[in-house]
Structures are given as structure tokens and as C-alpha cells.
Scaffold this active site. Structure first.
Site, PDB file in Angstrom:
ATOM      1  N   ARG A 278      55.226  62.952  77.311  1.00 50.06           N
ATOM      2  CA  ARG A 278      55.741  64.240  77.750  1.00 50.06           C
ATOM      3  C   ARG A 278      55.177  64.537  79.138  1.00 50.06           C
ATOM      4  O   ARG A 278      54.045  64.148  79.457  1.00 50.06           O
ATOM      5  CB  ARG A 278      55.329  65.367  76.793  1.00 50.06           C
ATOM      6  CG  ARG A 278      56.138  65.418  75.508  1.00 50.06           C
ATOM      7  CD  ARG A 278      57.576  65.824  75.775  1.00 50.06           C
ATOM      8  NE  ARG A 278      58.356  65.982  74.548  1.00 50.06           N
ATOM      9  CZ  ARG A 278      59.064  65.029  73.979  1.00 50.06           C
ATOM     10  NH1 ARG A 278      59.072  63.804  74.509  1.00 50.06           N
ATOM     11  NH2 ARG A 278      59.776  65.260  72.895  1.00 50.06           N
TER      12      ARG A 278
ATOM     13  N   HIS B 159      64.209  60.593  81.267  1.00 53.63           N
ATOM     14  CA  HIS B 159      63.857  60.952  79.888  1.00 53.63           C
ATOM     15  C   HIS B 159      64.890  60.355  78.937  1.00 53.63           C
ATOM     16  O   HIS B 159      65.535  61.061  78.151  1.00 53.63           O
ATOM     17  CB  HIS B 159      63.768  62.461  79.707  1.00 53.63           C
ATOM     18  CG  HIS B 159      62.990  62.853  78.479  1.00 53.63           C
ATOM     19  ND1 HIS B 159      62.379  64.070  78.332  1.00 53.63           N
ATOM     20  CD2 HIS B 159      62.710  62.170  77.334  1.00 53.63           C
ATOM     21  CE1 HIS B 159      61.763  64.134  77.169  1.00 53.63           C
ATOM     22  NE2 HIS B 159      61.958  62.981  76.529  1.00 53.63           N
TER      23      HIS B 159
ATOM     24  N   GLU C  52      62.341  69.239  83.859  1.00 49.77           N
ATOM     25  CA  GLU C  52      63.505  68.416  83.539  1.00 49.77           C
ATOM     26  C   GLU C  52      64.735  69.307  83.384  1.00 49.77           C
ATOM     27  O   GLU C  52      64.631  70.384  82.795  1.00 49.77           O
ATOM     28  CB  GLU C  52      63.260  67.643  82.232  1.00 49.77           C
ATOM     29  CG  GLU C  52      62.079  66.695  82.312  1.00 49.77           C
ATOM     30  CD  GLU C  52      61.854  65.903  81.018  1.00 49.77           C
ATOM     31  OE1 GLU C  52      62.637  66.089  80.056  1.00 49.77           O
ATOM     32  OE2 GLU C  52      60.898  65.116  80.963  1.00 49.77           O
TER      33      GLU C  52
END
Length: 315
Positions: free
Chosen positions: A234, A281, A263
Site C-alpha cells: 500500500r 496498482h 491514486e
């Protein structure tokens, strides 16, 4: 009568069709503002299950509007935006899907590591631009075999990464809150000491408050100017400004990153760096794995409504 289920985040099309056939769905994911409030007011008192993923915030404010809730079936591995403590106090079970995505995520960790150390994006540009023909061979890169890989978080995904690292000739060490008995890897009780030992530092720990900023400037400095940093965990786990500064100043050699603080709009300074490989991601982003994640979510719902043990409980 079909059981009532709130959908806060949709599944894959085939699994959504399964849900529609089996349950009365209340599509929270399709409404906003006053419509969302109206849906919660109607569905909250009758829905015992919720379909969500790691992008959904489940906090006290939302739980108050879901008084009948007994299960949150999450279609991702991560759940750091969810107040698991509050859910547990209210008798709400949480499930996730980390069991079915570890291979693809571990593959991506290895891919990012090799791409960063062998400067794959730079090599690709070197061929496409014609620089190979004009300038000759590009500069030499850095080998991986024979080096040390330090893994932060030796859970299911971390172990899958460790086995892949062994396969390409790396010696593995790890950091975690406790030493694990099911392996012979070197254990470090301090991430700074692990980074000092390692040539490559790979983060595979969960997100959330307990790991926020775990990879600090001190850890990165310990990794050193020949070191590579890989993050498939993360964005919150690393001090991102410190990472950017370390890459800019050559205090670490390279990085491969799949996750970011902001993000889907990461810090633009990252895109300006030649010594970092960026991925959106998407480590679990294969057709096969996303299907398995969605199906596991459906299967957890089925187990819940049948009164069977949940397949992948978190709490």
C-alpha cells in the site's frame, strides 16, 4: 424470498449475474447524494450482507446506517479503509480474497524488481528511439542473482515472493512483528536492520494505521545507494516524499512501485524519474485472478446465508 444484499462495489459480470439471480440487490454503487441516503434508509434495516472491496470506506458513520449488517464480503485483499474494530464490536464479519491473488501479486513483485534493476523501461526506449544504432550498447545494469532480498511482511503473499526470490538466486530475509516458525529465512526485528542487510527491499505488508510510514527515510538510507525498493503493498506503508528524495539524490539506486499515496494520480515527481518503474496498482490485474476474487466473494456470501463457516474470515 431472496435475501437482501447491498452492493457497494460491483463484482465481475459473471459473478454479478450470480448475485442478481440469488439475491435482491440494492445497488449503492450506482447512486450518489440524496439517492444514496434514500437507498441506505430503505435497505439498511433489511440487508444483512454487503458486497464491497478495498476502495470502499466502512466506518462508524456507514455502519450506523446498516443496523442489520452481519457480513461485509470484500472482493480484494486489502481492507485498510475499513474500521475492522468497529465491525467486530457490532458482530459484523469481514471476508477478503487474499488467498486467490498471491501468485499474480508475487509475480508482479518479481517483475518490478527485475525491471528496475535491469532498467527494462530504459532499454525499451533505447531500442525504440534508435539510440542503440546511434550510440551503441546502453550502459551496464545490475545483476540480481547472488544478492539479498529483504521482505517486509512474510504473510501469504510475502512467502510467495520469497519462494520466487529463491528461484532466481536470491538469499531471503524478512521483517515482521513476530518471527515465523515455518521457514528458515533470516529474521530481523527492525526494518532498518533488514534494509541494511538487504540489496533489495520488498514490501508486502498490509496497509492501515499500524504500518503507516513503516518504510521511513531511515530505512531507505539503510538500504543504500546500490539498493532497490519494491512496493506491492500500500502507498501508505512508505514515506513517499522520502522515497522520491532518495531516488532523486541517488541514496537508493532504483524502485519498482505498484501502489501510491495518491491514486490514480501519483506524485508527478515519480514519473520524472528514470530510476523507477511504475505500475498502476494492477498487480492482481489478470482475468483469471479477478474472476477468482469475485467468485470467492460470491462463495463467502453463499456460506453466510447457508449458515456454513465463512471461507476467508478476517475477524
Amino acid at each position: 424470498m431472496k435475501p437482501d444484499v447491498i452492493v457497494a462495489y460491483p463484482l465481475r459480470p459473471r459473478q454479478m449475474a450470480m448475485l442478481e439471480e440469488t439475491y435482491m440487490l440494492h445497488r449503492l454503487d450506482l447512486v450518489e447524494g440524496e439517492e444514496r441516503d434514500a437507498l441506505l434508509q430503505k435497505a439498511g434495516p433489511i440487508c444483512t450482507a454487503l458486497v464491497c472491496n478495498g476502495h470502499v470506506t466502512i466506518d462508524e458513520a456507514l455502519l450506523t446506517k446498516l443496523p442489520a449488517l452481519k457480513l461485509a464480503a470484500c472482493s480484494s485483499a486489502g481492507y485498510d479503509q475499513m474500521d475492522v474494530g468497529a465491525m467486530t464490536r457490532r458482530g459484523i464479519k469481514l471476508t477478503n480474497t487474499s488467498e486467490v491473488l498471491c501468485d499474480d501479486v508475487a509475480d508482479m513483485a518479481l517483475l518490478l524488481m527485475l525491471a528496475a534493476r535491469r532498467r527494462l523501461p530504459e532499454g525499451d526506449r533505447y531500442v525504440r528511439s534508435g539510440d542503440w544504432g546511434r550510440k551503441g550498447m546502453m550502459p551496464l545494469t545490475t545483476s540480481t542473482a547472488g544478492k539479498r532480498a529483504g521482505i517486509v511482511g512474510l504473510g501469504r503473499i510475502g512467502m510467495a515472493i520469497a519462494r520466487r526470490c529463491e528461484a532466481v538466486g536470491l538469499t531471503v530475509g524478512y521483517y515482521g512483528r513476530t518471527k515465523k516458525a515455518d521457514n528458515e529465512f533470516a529474521y530481523f526485528a527492525d526494518p532498518v536492520k533488514l534494509a541494511d542487510w538487504a540489496d533489495i527491499l520488498i514490501v508486502a505488508t498490509p496497509g492501515g494505521p499500524s504500518t503507516e510510514g513503516l518504510i521511513s527515510a531511515e530505512v531507505l538510507n539503510a538500504l543504500g545507494p546500490a539498493g532497490s525498493f519494491i512496493n506491492i503493498a500500500r502507498g501508505t506503508v512508505v514515506d513517499e516524499p522520502a522515497l522520491i528524495a532518495a531516488l532523486q539524490q541517488g541514496r537508493i539506486a532504483s524502485a519498482g512501485i505498484d501502489v501510491y499515496l495518491n491514486e490514480p494520480n501519483p506524485d508527478p515527481r515519480l514519473a520524472a524519474l528514470d530510476n523507477v518503474v511504475l505500475y498502476p496498482h494492477h498487480a492482481s490485474g489478470t482475468e483469471e485472478t479477478r474472476d477468482r476474487m469475485a467468485q470467492l466473494t460470491v462463495d463467502n456470501l453463499a456460506a453466510f446465508f447457508a449458515g456454513r463457516p465463512l471461507l476467508t474470515p478476517v475477524n
